[in-house]
Design a protein around this motif. Structure first.
Motif, PDB file in Angstrom:
ATOM      1  N   ARG A   1       0.833  -1.208   0.000  1.00 56.17           N
ATOM      2  CA  ARG A   1       0.000   0.000   0.000  1.00 56.17           C
ATOM      3  C   ARG A   1       0.861   1.248   0.000  1.00 56.17           C
ATOM      4  NH1 ARG A   1      -3.443  -0.372   5.236  1.00 56.17           N
ATOM      5  NH2 ARG A   1      -1.378  -1.055   5.953  1.00 56.17           N
TER       6      ARG A   1
ATOM      7  N   TYR B   1      -5.404   3.691   7.754  1.00 56.74           N
ATOM      8  CA  TYR B   1      -4.157   3.833   6.994  1.00 56.74           C
ATOM      9  C   TYR B   1      -3.252   4.896   7.619  1.00 56.74           C
ATOM     10  CZ  TYR B   1      -0.640   4.339   3.477  1.00 56.74           C
ATOM     11  OH  TYR B   1       0.590   4.390   2.851  1.00 56.74           O
TER      12      TYR B   1
ATOM     13  N   HIS C   1      -1.461   3.503  10.454  1.00 51.19           N
ATOM     14  CA  HIS C   1      -0.375   2.673   9.937  1.00 51.19           C
ATOM     15  C   HIS C   1       0.841   3.522   9.569  1.00 51.19           C
ATOM     16  CE1 HIS C   1       1.885   0.100   7.151  1.00 51.19           C
ATOM     17  NE2 HIS C   1       1.715   1.042   6.238  1.00 51.19           N
TER      18      HIS C   1
END
Length: 338
Positions: A256, A319, A322
């Motif tokens: 990602r 996200y 993260h």
């Protein structure tokens, strides 16, 4: 040791690609990201303020909500445009938000950034005085606000008040003791950094700066920080200030990250902003070991005690948590920040 926070511009757009499709989305997710960041050991949750835009705007309801939902993390702004602010109302709002947060507010204020509309502060009822520029007006509002935060009485009490008054002149309430030393000035030039030091404000230096020498951004920014600290010493303040810099930094640890930011690194950029030639700092995006070496060479990060990581808030809370976790796990310890 270095404090590490995130800085969210709070963008939202009603598109399928955005995780923040409404103002409600971005406000609620801003609170959720602060909670997630606190659990990760991040030190600060900071939010940008832009008027007339699909971004975060009125900071104090958000700051108060974050303060009520968290226990440890610093809560701040980067920055509030003082051209738009009533210093008296702002003193009350910030005092209330700081008390809710238990003294964790770290407010970044400034003259502001390029606007969505022409002279937007006029719609808020403000205009520069005779011989003033809009920047002068912003600094004047800031000076009034700083004076109010001292908590000294200045208003003549009514001899027949609805409720009993304490003796003497009255101050604005609620008063948050200690907030005056937790005000930061967002500076894009050496001269305004020196002015901030003389006023007794901490320094926020962002991802752009007035190009005053043609040198790389981080070199000019480091010189700005040194000029600020010298001016602080000369002013004779009896406490030590803090200095923050903002950076876009992404550790590429999974597919990602590589898809989103694998091409995001690069060099400084030169542009014109509000008729000022400005140098914009580069983004950092690489595998953790190479990222550590690149950041080690950034002189301004080395000078600062606080690093604010700009986050892509439209990619959602999970996200962005993260992204922060990758920095805290793979980068910060290797650089001695933790």
């Amino acid at each position: 040791m270095k404090k590490i926070g995130f800085l969210s511009f709070g963008h939202w757009s009603p598109t399928a690609q955005s995780a923040t499709r409404s103002a409600s989305d971005v406000l609620l997710q801003s609170i959720e990201l602060a909670e997630a960041a606190e659990q990760l050991g991040v030190d600060g949750a900071y939010y940008r303020v832009h008027h007339f835009a699909r971004q975060l705007a009125s900071p104090f309801p958000l700051l108060a909500a974050v303060g009520a939902r968290t226990k440890r993390i610093e809560i701040g702004t980067g920055v509030i445009d003082m051209r738009y602010e009533n210093p008296f109302y702002m003193a009350e709002d910030s005092g209330a938000a700081d008390l809710i947060a238990g003294g964790r507010l770290q407010l970044g204020i400034s003259r502001g950034s390029p606007e969505q509309v022409i002279e937007g502060w006029r719609y808020f009822g403000y205009a520069p005085g005779e011989g003033e520029s809009d920047a002068d007006m912003g600094r004047r509002h800031a000076e009034v606000y700083l004076e109010l935060l001292k908590g000294e009485g200045f208003a003549q009490p009514n001899p027949r008040p609805m409720f009993p008054n304490p003796p003497g002149l009255l101050r604005l309430e609620p008063h948050a003791a200690g907030l005056r030393r937790r005000i930061w000035w967002g500076s894009a030039s050496d001269s305004t950094a020196v002015w901030a030091a003389r006023q007794g404000m901490n320094l926020q230096s962002s991802t752009l700066k007035k190009d005053e020498s043609g040198e790389p951004f981080h070199v000019q920014q480091a010189r700005q920080i040194r000029a600020y600290r010298a001016a602080w010493t000369d002013a004779g303040h009896d406490w030590q200030p803090r200095v923050s810099v903002s950076r876009s930094i992404f550790a590429l640890v999974d597919d990602r990250d590589r898809a989103f930011f694998g091409q995001a690194g690069g060099d400084d950029q030169i542009g014109v902003i509000d008729a000022m030639r400005a140098v914009f700092g580069r983004s950092y995006a690489d595998e953790p070991d190479r990222l550590v070496e690149q950041l080690r060479a950034d002189e301004a990060i080395a000078e600062a005690d606080t690093l604010l990581l700009t986050v892509p808030n439209q990619l959602g809370v999970d996200y962005n948590a993260h992204v922060l976790e990758a920095i805290m796990t793979h980068v910060a310890p290797a650089l001695g920040w933790r």
